[in-house]
Design a protein around this motif. Structure first.
Motif, PDB file in Angstrom:
ATOM      1  N   VAL A 215      35.041  35.011  36.986  1.00  0.00           N
ATOM      2  CA  VAL A 215      36.244  35.174  37.824  1.00  0.00           C
ATOM      3  C   VAL A 215      35.947  34.769  39.259  1.00  0.00           C
ATOM      4  N   CYS A 216      34.732  34.990  39.722  1.00  0.00           N
ATOM      5  CA  CYS A 216      34.362  34.562  41.086  1.00  0.00           C
ATOM      6  C   CYS A 216      34.398  33.041  41.196  1.00  0.00           C
ATOM      7  N   GLU A 217      33.887  32.346  40.177  1.00  0.00           N
ATOM      8  CA  GLU A 217      33.926  30.878  40.172  1.00  0.00           C
ATOM      9  C   GLU A 217      35.371  30.368  40.217  1.00  0.00           C
ATOM     10  N   LEU A 218      36.243  30.973  39.404  1.00  0.00           N
ATOM     11  CA  LEU A 218      37.646  30.551  39.395  1.00  0.00           C
ATOM     12  C   LEU A 218      38.294  30.770  40.759  1.00  0.00           C
ATOM     13  N   VAL A 219      38.017  31.930  41.353  1.00  0.00           N
ATOM     14  CA  VAL A 219      38.590  32.248  42.668  1.00  0.00           C
ATOM     15  C   VAL A 219      38.113  31.256  43.722  1.00  0.00           C
ATOM     16  N   MET A 220      36.813  30.997  43.751  1.00  0.00           N
ATOM     17  CA  MET A 220      36.273  30.107  44.786  1.00  0.00           C
ATOM     18  C   MET A 220      36.810  28.690  44.630  1.00  0.00           C
ATOM     19  N   GLU A 221      36.975  28.261  43.380  1.00  0.00           N
ATOM     20  CA  GLU A 221      37.464  26.909  43.153  1.00  0.00           C
ATOM     21  C   GLU A 221      38.955  26.787  43.483  1.00  0.00           C
ATOM     22  N   GLU A 222      39.730  27.821  43.145  1.00  0.00           N
ATOM     23  CA  GLU A 222      41.178  27.728  43.316  1.00  0.00           C
ATOM     24  C   GLU A 222      41.659  28.175  44.692  1.00  0.00           C
ATOM     25  N   LYS A 223      40.911  29.051  45.344  1.00  0.00           N
ATOM     26  CA  LYS A 223      41.356  29.585  46.641  1.00  0.00           C
ATOM     27  C   LYS A 223      40.598  28.984  47.827  1.00  0.00           C
ATOM     28  N   GLY A 224      39.499  28.287  47.569  1.00  0.00           N
ATOM     29  CA  GLY A 224      38.764  27.640  48.652  1.00  0.00           C
ATOM     30  C   GLY A 224      37.685  28.523  49.268  1.00  0.00           C
ATOM     31  N   ARG A 225      37.053  28.002  50.324  1.00  0.00           N
ATOM     32  CA  ARG A 225      35.930  28.702  50.960  1.00  0.00           C
ATOM     33  C   ARG A 225      36.374  29.758  51.970  1.00  0.00           C
ATOM     34  N   ASP A 226      37.505  29.536  52.604  1.00  0.00           N
ATOM     35  CA  ASP A 226      37.921  30.444  53.679  1.00  0.00           C
ATOM     36  C   ASP A 226      38.669  31.637  53.108  1.00  0.00           C
ATOM     37  N   ILE A 227      37.920  32.513  52.463  1.00  0.00           N
ATOM     38  CA  ILE A 227      38.539  33.653  51.788  1.00  0.00           C
ATOM     39  C   ILE A 227      37.872  34.968  52.192  1.00  0.00           C
ATOM     40  N   VAL A 228      38.621  36.031  52.010  1.00  0.00           N
ATOM     41  CA  VAL A 228      38.124  37.398  52.181  1.00  0.00           C
ATOM     42  C   VAL A 228      38.429  38.139  50.887  1.00  0.00           C
ATOM     43  N   PHE A 229      37.446  38.834  50.343  1.00  0.00           N
ATOM     44  CA  PHE A 229      37.687  39.668  49.167  1.00  0.00           C
ATOM     45  C   PHE A 229      38.289  41.003  49.627  1.00  0.00           C
ATOM     46  N   VAL A 230      39.402  41.388  49.024  1.00  0.00           N
ATOM     47  CA  VAL A 230      40.044  42.670  49.316  1.00  0.00           C
ATOM     48  C   VAL A 230      40.168  43.423  47.997  1.00  0.00           C
ATOM     49  N   SER A 231      39.208  44.304  47.744  1.00  0.00           N
ATOM     50  CA  SER A 231      39.247  45.030  46.474  1.00  0.00           C
ATOM     51  C   SER A 231      40.134  46.259  46.600  1.00  0.00           C
ATOM     52  N   LEU A 232      40.760  46.619  45.494  1.00  0.00           N
ATOM     53  CA  LEU A 232      41.671  47.756  45.456  1.00  0.00           C
ATOM     54  C   LEU A 232      40.882  48.992  45.048  1.00  0.00           C
ATOM     55  N   ALA A 233      40.800  49.939  45.982  1.00  0.00           N
ATOM     56  CA  ALA A 233      40.025  51.150  45.724  1.00  0.00           C
ATOM     57  C   ALA A 233      40.759  51.992  44.665  1.00  0.00           C
ATOM     58  N   ARG A 234      39.992  52.596  43.644  1.00  0.00           N
ATOM     59  CA  ARG A 234      38.569  52.481  43.701  1.00  0.00           C
ATOM     60  C   ARG A 234      37.999  51.621  42.591  1.00  0.00           C
ATOM     61  N   ALA A 235      38.777  51.362  41.515  1.00  0.00           N
ATOM     62  CA  ALA A 235      38.225  50.600  40.388  1.00  0.00           C
ATOM     63  C   ALA A 235      37.845  49.179  40.782  1.00  0.00           C
ATOM     64  N   GLY A 236      38.522  48.626  41.775  1.00  0.00           N
ATOM     65  CA  GLY A 236      38.212  47.261  42.179  1.00  0.00           C
ATOM     66  C   GLY A 236      36.957  47.130  43.017  1.00  0.00           C
ATOM     67  N   THR A 237      36.525  48.238  43.629  1.00  0.00           N
ATOM     68  CA  THR A 237      35.419  48.153  44.597  1.00  0.00           C
ATOM     69  C   THR A 237      34.121  47.626  43.987  1.00  0.00           C
ATOM     70  N   PRO A 238      33.611  48.210  42.884  1.00  0.00           N
ATOM     71  CA  PRO A 238      32.364  47.659  42.333  1.00  0.00           C
ATOM     72  C   PRO A 238      32.517  46.224  41.851  1.00  0.00           C
ATOM     73  N   ILE A 239      33.716  45.842  41.397  1.00  0.00           N
ATOM     74  CA  ILE A 239      33.930  44.462  40.945  1.00  0.00           C
ATOM     75  C   ILE A 239      33.890  43.514  42.138  1.00  0.00           C
ATOM     76  N   GLY A 240      34.520  43.918  43.243  1.00  0.00           N
ATOM     77  CA  GLY A 240      34.460  43.111  44.458  1.00  0.00           C
ATOM     78  C   GLY A 240      33.031  42.931  44.961  1.00  0.00           C
ATOM     79  N   ILE A 241      32.241  43.999  44.870  1.00  0.00           N
ATOM     80  CA  ILE A 241      30.834  43.904  45.290  1.00  0.00           C
ATOM     81  C   ILE A 241      30.083  42.922  44.397  1.00  0.00           C
ATOM     82  N   LEU A 242      30.308  43.011  43.085  1.00  0.00           N
ATOM     83  CA  LEU A 242      29.625  42.094  42.160  1.00  0.00           C
ATOM     84  C   LEU A 242      30.020  40.644  42.440  1.00  0.00           C
ATOM     85  N   MET A 243      31.286  40.403  42.719  1.00  0.00           N
ATOM     86  CA  MET A 243      31.733  39.037  43.027  1.00  0.00           C
ATOM     87  C   MET A 243      31.116  38.544  44.341  1.00  0.00           C
ATOM     88  N   LYS A 244      31.042  39.420  45.326  1.00  0.00           N
ATOM     89  CA  LYS A 244      30.410  39.056  46.603  1.00  0.00           C
ATOM     90  C   LYS A 244      28.932  38.733  46.388  1.00  0.00           C
TER      91      LYS A 244
END
Length: 371
Positions: free
Chosen positions: A83-112
Motif C-alpha cells: 500500500v505504501c508503494e501504491l500511495v507513493m506512486e499515485e500521490k507523489g513525493r510531496d506527501i504527509v501521512f495522516v493516520s487515523l487514531a488509533r487503528a491507523g497509527t501502527p500502520i502509518g508508522i509501518l508505511m513511514k
C-alpha cells in the motif's frame, strides 16, 4: 513544539515514527464499565464521550498475540509495503501521512518505516482523531497544513469493515473545504480492505492484523480518541489518554520492529503484489455491505451499528462491547484462534455462518431486548 503550546499526547512511540495531534486527557476520569458504556451508547450517548475500561489480556491470549505476530509478520510487512508503494506512486513525493487514531497509527508508522528503508524517503507522519458521526479533527488538519503548506495529505487506517470511516472521511473533507476553502484528498489508504471500500490497500484478504488483537498496549499506550465538551474546548485537538501504568505490558514498539525487520526479505514479494494490484480494477464496490444487509435481515437486527464485520472489528467487539454472538464463515479456520479464545473467555456463542464475504462478524447485544 505544537503551536499555541497545546499539551499533546506523548505515547510510547518515538516522535520520529509519529506525532500525535491529540489533547492529553490522562488525568480525566472517562472510563465506564462495558455494561454502562453499552447501555449509554444504545440510549444515544455518543461513544466518543467516554472510554471503555482497558481489557487486561490473559496469559493465554497474550500467547495468541505472539503466535499471530509470528504467523502474520511477513503478510503484514508485504501489505504495508504494497500500500505504501501504491500511495507513493499515485500521490507523489510531496506527501504527509495522516493516520487515523488509533487503528491507523501502527500502520502509518509501518508505511513511514518502509518508505525510509526501501526508498530513503522521509515522510512526515501525524496521527489525528476521526469520530463516526462527528467527523475529523479540523484543528489537527489546519495545524498539519500550516506546517506543510505544499504537501498533500494521505489518510491512513488499519482496515475496512462496513466502510463507516471511509464515508466519515469523505463527509469531513467536504465540510472542511466548505469551512476553510482547502481541498483535501479523501481517499483512505488501508492495510486490508475486506469491505471493498478503498482503491488503496495492501490486500483485500480478511486476515488478522495482530495490532487489532490488543488495545493501547499495541498502539503506543494511547486510548481511543475522545470528543467530550467537558474536556475539549474550541481550538483544542480531540483528546486521548496515555496509560503509562501499562508500560510493562506495552508491545507497541516490539510489534513495529518485528514487522520492519521483514521488509528487506519481502521486497520482491511487495513488488510482485504491487504489480498485480496495478493490473486489477480496484474501484470500491462496497461488497461487504451486501453481507451486512443479509445478516441484518436474517438475524432481525434493527441497527447496523450492532453488526461489526471482519477480523479486526470482531476482535474489537469481544474486547470492548457486549457481544450477542460471533459469526464465523468456517469454524475450522485457524486464522481465527484469537476470536475463539476471546469468545471462550467471555462465554460468547460462536455460530458458523457461510453467507458472508468476511471470515467473521461480531454481533452486539441490543440492550433493550433479551436476544
Amino acid at each position: 513544539m505544537i503551536k499555541n503550546e497545546r499539551q499533546t499526547v506523548l505515547g510510547s512511540y518515538s516522535s520520529e515514527d509519529v506525532i500525535f495531534l491529540l489533547k492529553d486527557l490522562s488525568a480525566a476520569d472517562l472510563e465506564k464499565s462495558t455494561a454502562e458504556r453499552e447501555l449509554a451508547i444504545q440510549q444515544g450517548i455518543h461513544y466518543s464521550e467516554m472510554l471503555p475500561v482497558e481489557y487486561q489480556p490473559t496469559r493465554e491470549y497474550l500467547q495468541l498475540f505472539d503466535e499471530s505476530l509470528d504467523t502474520y509478520k511477513q503478510k503484514v510487512a508485504i501489505a504495508a509495503g504494497t500500500v505504501c508503494e501504491l500511495v507513493m506512486e499515485e500521490k507523489g513525493r510531496d506527501i504527509v501521512f495522516v493516520s487515523l487514531a488509533r487503528a491507523g497509527t501502527p500502520i502509518g508508522i509501518l508505511m513511514k518505516r518502509y518508505a525510509q528503508k526501501a526508498h530513503d524517503w522521509t515522510i512526515p507522519h501525524y496521527s489525528v482523531s476521526i469520530i463516526r458521526g462527528r467527523g475529523i479533527d479540523e484543528n489537527a488538519l489546519l495545524y498539519i497544513l500550516d506546517q506543510h503548506p505544499s504537501k498533500r495529505l494521505v489518510f491512513i487506517d488499519g482496515w475496512t469493515g462496513k466502510g463507516a470511516i471511509s464515508k466519515e472521511l469523505a463527509r469531513s473533507v467536504r465540510l472542511f473545504e466548505e469551512r476553510h476553502g482547502r481541498v483535501l484528498d479523501d481517499e483512505l489508504a488501508v492495510l486490508a480492505d475486506p469491505g471493498h471500500c478503498s482503491s488503496l490497500f495492501g490486500t483485500r484478504e480478511d486476515f488478522l492484523i495482530p495490532s487489532a488483537c490488543l488495545n493501547s498496549t499495541v498502539s503506543g499506550l494511547v486510548s481511543r480518541t475522545v470528543l467530550n465538551d467537558n474536556w475539549i474546548k474550541d481550538g483544542d485537538f480531540h483528546g486521548a489518554k496515555v496509560y503509562k501504568e501499562l508500560a510493562e505490558q506495552d508491545v507497541s514498539n516490539q510489534y513495529i520492529d518485528v514487522i520492519t525487520a521483514e521488509f528487506e526479505a519481502a521486497l520482491p514479494l511487495i513488488q510482485q503484489a504491487k504489480a498485480e494490484l496495478q493490473q486489477m480494477d480496484r474501484t470500491p464496490t462496497w461488497k461487504g455491505l451486501q453481507s451486512i444487509e443479509t445478516i441484518q435481515r436474517e438475524f432481525g437486527i434493527q441497527d447496523t451499528n450492532l453488526i461489526k464485520p471482519g477480523a479486526g472489528e470482531t476482535t474489537r467487539v469481544l474486547l470492548r462491547r457486549i457481544p450477542w454472538k460471533i459469526l464465523v464463515k468456517d469454524k475450522s479456520d485457524s486464522r481465527l484462534k484469537h476470536i475463539f479464545q476471546l469468545a471462550k473467555e467471555r462465554n460468547v456463542p460462536v455460530e458458523e455462518y457461510k453467507n458472508m464475504s468476511y471470515t467473521c462478524c461480531g454481533l452486539i447485544k441490543p440492550m433493550e431486548t433479551d436476544q
